[in-house]
Design a protein around this motif. Structure first.
Motif, short mmCIF file in Angstrom:
data_model
loop_
_atom_site.label_atom_id
_atom_site.label_comp_id
_atom_site.label_asym_id
_atom_site.label_seq_id
_atom_site.Cartn_x
_atom_site.Cartn_y
_atom_site.Cartn_z
N ILE A 443 34.20 -18.84 -19.51
CA ILE A 443 33.97 -17.48 -19.03
C ILE A 443 33.03 -17.46 -17.82
CG2 ILE A 443 34.43 -16.51 -21.31
CD1 ILE A 443 31.39 -16.20 -21.69
N ASN A 444 32.99 -16.31 -17.14
CA ASN A 444 32.21 -16.23 -15.92
C ASN A 444 30.71 -16.39 -16.15
OD1 ASN A 444 33.63 -13.75 -16.83
ND2 ASN A 444 32.10 -12.63 -15.66
N LYS A 445 30.20 -16.03 -17.32
CA LYS A 445 28.78 -16.21 -17.58
C LYS A 445 28.35 -17.67 -17.53
CE LYS A 445 27.12 -12.26 -20.27
NZ LYS A 445 26.51 -11.85 -21.55
N ALA A 446 29.27 -18.58 -17.73
CA ALA A 446 28.97 -20.00 -17.73
C ALA A 446 29.26 -20.65 -16.38
CB ALA A 446 29.78 -20.71 -18.82
N HIS A 447 29.54 -19.83 -15.38
CA HIS A 447 29.83 -20.35 -14.04
C HIS A 447 28.88 -19.75 -13.01
CE1 HIS A 447 33.64 -21.38 -16.08
NE2 HIS A 447 33.69 -22.37 -15.21
N ASN A 448 28.90 -20.33 -11.84
CA ASN A 448 27.99 -19.91 -10.76
C ASN A 448 28.59 -18.74 -10.00
OD1 ASN A 448 26.58 -22.15 -11.65
ND2 ASN A 448 27.42 -23.47 -10.05
N THR A 449 28.69 -17.63 -10.69
CA THR A 449 29.32 -16.44 -10.12
C THR A 449 28.68 -15.20 -10.72
OG1 THR A 449 31.46 -15.44 -9.56
CG2 THR A 449 31.24 -16.40 -11.78
N LEU A 450 29.35 -14.07 -10.64
CA LEU A 450 28.80 -12.78 -11.08
C LEU A 450 29.41 -12.33 -12.40
CD1 LEU A 450 29.02 -10.93 -7.64
CD2 LEU A 450 27.04 -12.15 -8.58
N THR A 451 28.67 -11.51 -13.11
CA THR A 451 29.18 -10.84 -14.31
C THR A 451 28.70 -9.40 -14.26
OG1 THR A 451 29.07 -12.88 -15.62
CG2 THR A 451 29.21 -10.80 -16.84
N PHE A 452 29.62 -8.46 -14.39
CA PHE A 452 29.28 -7.03 -14.39
C PHE A 452 29.37 -6.47 -15.80
CE2 PHE A 452 30.60 -7.82 -10.04
CZ PHE A 452 29.68 -7.09 -9.29
N ASP A 453 28.27 -5.93 -16.27
CA ASP A 453 28.24 -5.26 -17.58
C ASP A 453 28.79 -6.13 -18.71
OD1 ASP A 453 27.17 -2.91 -16.44
OD2 ASP A 453 29.18 -2.29 -15.81
N SER A 552 17.01 -11.00 -1.82
CA SER A 552 17.19 -9.59 -2.15
C SER A 552 18.08 -9.48 -3.39
CB SER A 552 17.82 -8.83 -0.97
OG SER A 552 19.13 -9.28 -0.71
N PRO A 553 17.90 -8.41 -4.19
CA PRO A 553 17.06 -7.23 -3.97
C PRO A 553 15.60 -7.48 -4.36
CG PRO A 553 18.26 -7.02 -6.02
CD PRO A 553 18.75 -8.28 -5.39
N GLU A 554 14.74 -6.63 -3.86
CA GLU A 554 13.30 -6.79 -4.07
C GLU A 554 12.90 -6.62 -5.53
OE1 GLU A 554 11.15 -4.24 -1.51
OE2 GLU A 554 11.73 -5.27 0.34
N ASN A 555 13.66 -5.81 -6.26
CA ASN A 555 13.28 -5.54 -7.64
C ASN A 555 13.81 -6.56 -8.64
OD1 ASN A 555 15.96 -4.87 -7.53
ND2 ASN A 555 15.75 -2.89 -8.56
N ALA A 556 14.45 -7.62 -8.16
CA ALA A 556 15.02 -8.63 -9.05
C ALA A 556 13.93 -9.48 -9.68
CB ALA A 556 16.00 -9.51 -8.29
N GLN A 557 14.20 -9.98 -10.86
CA GLN A 557 13.26 -10.83 -11.59
C GLN A 557 14.01 -12.05 -12.09
OE1 GLN A 557 9.78 -10.17 -12.62
NE2 GLN A 557 9.92 -12.33 -13.22
N ILE A 558 13.57 -13.23 -11.68
CA ILE A 558 14.23 -14.46 -12.12
C ILE A 558 14.24 -14.54 -13.63
CG2 ILE A 558 13.94 -16.98 -12.26
CD1 ILE A 558 13.14 -17.02 -9.37
N GLU A 559 15.37 -14.95 -14.17
CA GLU A 559 15.51 -15.19 -15.61
C GLU A 559 16.15 -16.56 -15.83
OE1 GLU A 559 16.85 -12.09 -18.34
OE2 GLU A 559 17.05 -10.75 -16.61
N LEU A 560 15.84 -17.15 -16.97
CA LEU A 560 16.48 -18.39 -17.40
C LEU A 560 17.34 -18.07 -18.62
CD1 LEU A 560 13.47 -20.89 -17.10
CD2 LEU A 560 15.31 -20.47 -15.45
N PHE A 561 18.64 -18.22 -18.45
CA PHE A 561 19.59 -17.93 -19.52
C PHE A 561 20.02 -19.25 -20.19
CE2 PHE A 561 20.35 -14.90 -16.02
CZ PHE A 561 20.00 -13.71 -16.64
N SER A 562 20.30 -19.17 -21.45
CA SER A 562 20.73 -20.37 -22.18
C SER A 562 22.11 -20.83 -21.69
CB SER A 562 20.80 -20.09 -23.68
OG SER A 562 21.36 -21.20 -24.37
N ALA A 563 22.27 -22.14 -21.60
CA ALA A 563 23.57 -22.71 -21.26
C ALA A 563 24.29 -23.22 -22.50
CB ALA A 563 23.39 -23.86 -20.26
N GLN A 564 23.77 -22.84 -23.68
CA GLN A 564 24.37 -23.32 -24.92
C GLN A 564 25.29 -22.26 -25.53
OE1 GLN A 564 23.93 -26.48 -25.45
NE2 GLN A 564 22.53 -26.42 -23.69
N PRO A 565 26.43 -22.69 -26.08
CA PRO A 565 27.36 -21.74 -26.69
C PRO A 565 26.83 -21.21 -28.01
CG PRO A 565 28.10 -23.98 -27.08
CD PRO A 565 26.91 -24.09 -26.16
#
Length: 604
Positions: A443-453, A552-565
């Protein structure tokens, strides 16, 4: 209707539509299946690299002498690993016998042929199994034809006919697809048909002519620039078998050569460019393992382009120098005898490719840019495409990056099929709600791309590369991602750029629809990440570091998401984490996401 009646009708209809049999008296004598007689008749005059590779093969063949003939053993619904083992061992032993005339290789090959022919089936329900086993038996029968016992030849011929060729008769699904199944199945059956041609000319010629017509389907997917939709690993699989088909057909019918289209001719350039210093852009179902591609040697020989071998020459050299050897027990490098044959026609010099930018259009378009071809060069690749393609992932817009001898942006690659199938998943149900998308790696969450909602990319959407730049200090590609996100936003454009040969900038320009939404930006990397501020982090691998910065954007906050299923039965992804961020987009708002990746040097 029984099978005999079906075969008779099939042959009659084949003749009616213009597939009249060739004259069986014109077929060359055995051996004739992509068999290079010069390799065995002029052994003292062969190039040094071919002599060295022959020694590599003989070493593996000697180890095969000590291995028992594989038993019939299903792996889930597949017999294919057993078929591939026979293809490898029979090919190596037959090649070794022609080089040395040592009886031990002939005897072992004969033992293997008889064992495989004793199987009650070659598993036509998963026809790749039949195709590879038919090719294995055909090679043994043909290459050893003049030395096998009469009894063995009769047994093998009957098995190829009944368990291979006759099982291929009819309206098979693999005839209509445009992926590796078509190439492998048609090539395997054609090898069987060519091996038995003088005995069953009508049946064999009909199968061969049908293969020529059917293979036009997968050949089209290489257009226009050679990019293979299923990724580099399946490129090597499907393309190798198509190269074998072409070679065997040409040897037997030189007056009617098969001339591939321009896309296929350019495909060697795709395989060359899809590799960076740390490996391939392993998109779609691809293990990401560096291997010794067989088919790239066909392209180098066919078009006399030794630079196509640039990525495989280190592996080849290690074999020739004795630093590595071929594992006699596994199925890797099973087409090595043909590699040697094609290698004999090209000089593996040290020609280094010169291009720093390559773009290939097609069903799964790809753009690649780099600072050089050395191990520490920066390499960036970005793709478009569709999740709905064969072996596809939800990876439109995804990218990989190498720099300073490390990979920093990863593709997790394929998931092994059997563990998922044992859980009852229909892995190749790629419909929007299909089982395939229950697997994290796809799925897209596990790739270097975007996920909407938290939504998946749309399987009926297809992202195209719509613009590129190729200047000395700026190389970029823009992918229109709107079709795979069209239910979530009005427009999404991703541009990946290599700037001044030192940093990479990923820019996403998004126009939202009337509904507020949330977008997640993701990049799979190693799990040694130090977040220094809301916008900055440093990734570390050994003594190398990579700076990650949200511009950008200025209001973004870095997060670390799990890469484990979530599911215990899925493959784990040790040592990996997903670095990124989320941000809100108001209804009817336009927003720009920008992320910079820049190597950190000690003096900075």
């Amino acid at each position: 209707m029984n099978k005999a009646h079906f075969i008779a009708i099939f042959l009659f209809l084949s003749i009616l539509i213009g597939c009249a049999p060739q004259n069986k008296d014109n077929i060359p004598a055995h051996p004739r299946l992509a068999f290079n007689k010069q390799l065995f008749e002029e052994t003292n005059n062969l190039p040094d690299h071919v002599i060295a590779l022959n020694h590599v093969l003989i070493t593996a063949a000697d180890e095969m002498l000590l291995l028992p003939a594989p038993e019939f053993k299903m792996d889930g619904k597949r017999l294919v690993d057993v078929s591939r083992t026979y293809l490898k061992r029979v090919g190596y032993l037959s090649h070794a016998y022609h080089l040395t005339k040592a009886q031990k290789y002939l005897d072992k090959a004969e033992e293997l042929l008889l064992k495989a022919c004793s199987f009650h089936t070659w598993n036509p329900d998963h026809f790749l199994d039949v195709a590879e086993m038919t090719m294995a038996m055909a090679i043994g029968y043909d290459w050893l034809y003049n030395d096998l016992s009469k009894e063995t030849k009769t047994i093998v011929k009957q098995a190829i006919l009944e368990k291979g060729l006759q099982e291929a008769v009819g309206d098979k699904g693999w005839l209509k697809v445009d992926n590796n199944w078509n190439q492998v199945c048609n090539a395997g059956i054609t090898f069987g048909a060519l091996a038995l041609y003088e005995d069953y000319p009508d049946l064999c010629d009909s199968l061969i002519q049908r293969a020529i017509s059917s293979l036009k389907r997968p050949e089209q997917v290489y257009e226009p620039d050679g990019v293979y939709p299923e990724g580099p690993m399946y490129w090597d699989y499907g393309t190798s078998f198509y190269c074998l088909f072409i070679s065997a057909y040409r040897q037997n019918f030189p007056e009617k050569p098969i001339v591939p289209g321009n896309g296929f001719k350019n495909s060697g350039d795709f395989y060359l460019n899809v590799f960076g210093p740390q490996g391939s852009f392993n998109y779609s179902d691809d293990r990401g393992i560096k291997g010794l591609s067989t088919s790239i040697f066909w392209f180098a020989n066919e078009f006399q382009k030794s630079e196509l071998l640039f990525n495989v020459k280190p592996l080849l050299q290690d074999l020739m120098d004795g630093k590595k050897k071929i594992d006699a027990q596994n199925t890797a490098n099973r087409l090595f005898p043909f590699l040697i044959s094609w290698m004999s026609g090209v000089n593996p010099d040290n020609t280094k490719p010169s291009n720093m930018f390559w773009k290939g259009d097609g069903e799964n378009p790809l753009a690649v840019f780099r600072t050089g071809w050395d191990k520490n060069s920066t390499f960036v690749a970005v793709k478009g495409g569709s999740p709905g393609l064969s072996h596809g992932h939800m990876d439109a817009g995804s990218f990989v990056m190498d720099a300073n001898g490390k990979r920093w942006a990863y593709d997790l690659g394929m998931h092994e099929y059997l563990p998922l199938e044992l859980q009852g998943l229909n892995l190749f149900d790629g419909s929007q709600t299909g089982d395939r998308w229950k697997v994290f790696r796809y799925i897209n969450k596990a790739h270097n791309t975007l996920t909407f909602d938290n939504k998946h990319q749309l399987v009926d959407g297809s992202a195209k590369i719509i613009a590129t730049t190729n200047h000395e200090n700026l190389k970029s590609a823009t992918v229109d991602l709107t079709p795979v996100y069209r239910e979530s936003i009005n427009k999404a454009m991703r541009t990946v750029a290599l700037i001044n040969n030192e940093k990479v900038l990923i820019t996403d320009e998004i126009e939202n629809n009337m509904q507020a939404s949330e977008v997640r930006w993701s990049m799979v990397t190693v799990d040694d990440v130090k977040v220094s501020s809301s916008h900055s982090a440093v990734i570390t691998q050994g003594d190398q570091k990579m700076a990650f910065r949200i511009v950008s954007p200025e209001n973004a906050q870095i997060e670390l998401f799990s890469a484990q299923p979530i599911n215990d039965f899925e493959d784990k992804n040790p040592g990996k984490i997903i670095l990124g961020f989320k941000t809100k987009i108001e209804g009817d708002e336009s927003i720009k996401l920008e992320v910079e990746l820049k190597p950190v040097y000690i003096n900075q």
